[in-house]
Design a protein around this motif. Structure first.
Motif, mmCIF file in Angstrom:
data_model
loop_
_atom_site.group_PDB
_atom_site.id
_atom_site.type_symbol
_atom_site.label_atom_id
_atom_site.label_comp_id
_atom_site.label_asym_id
_atom_site.label_seq_id
_atom_site.Cartn_x
_atom_site.Cartn_y
_atom_site.Cartn_z
ATOM 1 N N ARG A 1 -31.431 23.895 80.779
ATOM 2 C CA ARG A 1 -30.303 23.244 80.097
ATOM 3 C C ARG A 1 -30.821 22.266 79.048
ATOM 4 N N PRO A 2 -30.245 22.279 77.852
ATOM 5 C CA PRO A 2 -30.701 21.347 76.810
ATOM 6 C C PRO A 2 -30.273 19.918 77.129
ATOM 7 N N LEU A 3 -31.198 18.981 76.934
ATOM 8 C CA LEU A 3 -30.921 17.572 77.191
ATOM 9 C C LEU A 3 -30.301 16.919 75.958
ATOM 10 N N ARG A 4 -29.394 16.000 76.180
ATOM 11 C CA ARG A 4 -28.831 15.159 75.114
ATOM 12 C C ARG A 4 -29.203 13.730 75.468
ATOM 13 N N ILE A 5 -30.000 13.119 74.613
ATOM 14 C CA ILE A 5 -30.563 11.806 74.937
ATOM 15 C C ILE A 5 -30.155 10.787 73.890
ATOM 16 N N SER A 6 -29.785 9.611 74.363
ATOM 17 C CA SER A 6 -29.486 8.490 73.482
ATOM 18 C C SER A 6 -29.920 7.209 74.176
ATOM 19 N N PHE A 7 -29.963 6.121 73.415
ATOM 20 C CA PHE A 7 -30.258 4.840 74.033
ATOM 21 C C PHE A 7 -29.037 4.409 74.829
ATOM 22 N N ALA A 8 -29.259 3.912 76.036
ATOM 23 C CA ALA A 8 -28.162 3.498 76.906
ATOM 24 C C ALA A 8 -27.509 2.240 76.352
ATOM 25 N N LEU A 9 -26.204 2.189 76.482
ATOM 26 C CA LEU A 9 -25.453 1.005 76.085
ATOM 27 C C LEU A 9 -25.376 0.057 77.272
ATOM 28 N N GLU A 10 -25.324 -1.227 76.991
ATOM 29 C CA GLU A 10 -25.184 -2.209 78.061
ATOM 30 C C GLU A 10 -23.810 -2.077 78.698
ATOM 31 N N LYS A 11 -23.776 -2.188 80.007
ATOM 32 C CA LYS A 11 -22.515 -2.095 80.723
ATOM 33 C C LYS A 11 -21.703 -3.366 80.466
ATOM 34 N N VAL A 12 -20.470 -3.190 80.033
ATOM 35 C CA VAL A 12 -19.580 -4.314 79.773
ATOM 36 C C VAL A 12 -18.374 -4.153 80.677
ATOM 37 N N ARG A 13 -18.182 -5.087 81.586
ATOM 38 C CA ARG A 13 -17.048 -4.995 82.511
ATOM 39 C C ARG A 13 -15.819 -5.643 81.898
ATOM 40 N N GLY A 14 -14.701 -4.957 81.960
ATOM 41 C CA GLY A 14 -13.437 -5.521 81.533
ATOM 42 C C GLY A 14 -13.180 -5.468 80.041
ATOM 43 N N ALA A 15 -14.091 -4.911 79.282
ATOM 44 C CA ALA A 15 -13.888 -4.824 77.841
ATOM 45 C C ALA A 15 -14.166 -3.389 77.400
ATOM 46 N N PRO A 16 -13.448 -2.915 76.414
ATOM 47 C CA PRO A 16 -13.710 -1.544 75.935
ATOM 48 C C PRO A 16 -15.068 -1.464 75.246
ATOM 49 N N VAL A 17 -15.729 -0.355 75.425
ATOM 50 C CA VAL A 17 -17.014 -0.137 74.777
ATOM 51 C C VAL A 17 -16.758 0.551 73.446
#
Length: 138
Positions: free
Chosen positions: A114-130
């Protein structure tokens, strides 16, 4: 011209390494540092890896990425009801440069079919839209 041939060389080595995970432990990949573009989010040492096969476990994912540097943590997300992989996970590197090299080399490469799709992870933000910035298509 040299840069294109180097990229093709690395791509051949990576596709061989991914298809044959036994040989990845003896390989070490290096890439040059390129400054991040102003339109992309700032890189960090944590990668988001999507498109994982259900048969990929933490060990096989770590083995696939350890040739780029010191992998400090690997986490695959599992469905809490079925216990089956949700098809994505995170790979943490000890250095930002190692994560950048791994992302550049492994994005689009196949791991266990299966082909991988890789990106830099975003910081988890609780209670706010990303808000994910859109990158201009080139």
């Amino acid at each position: 011209m040299k840069k294109n041939s180097l990229i093709r060389f690395i791509a051949r080595r990576v596709s061989t390494a991914v298809d044959n995970p036994v040989s990845t432990s003896t390989w070490r990949f290096y890439c040059s540092h390129s400054p991040p573009s102003s339109s992309s989010p700032p890189p960090n040492s944590k990668l988001f890896v999507a498109g994982l096969s259900w048969s990929v476990d933490e060990k096989s994912l770590k083995d696939a990425f350890s040739s780029f540097g010191n992998v400090s943590e690997v986490r695959i997300m599992y469905d809490k009801d079925t216990g089956r992989s949700r098809g994505f996970g995170f790979v943490h590197f000890s250095k930002e440069d190692e994560a950048r090299c791994a992302k550049d080399a492994m994005d689009g490469k196949a791991l266990l079919g299966r082909p991988l799709r890789i990106s830099f992870a975003l910081e988890k933000v609780r209670g706010a839209p990303v808000v994910v910035p859109r990158l201009p298509s080139t």
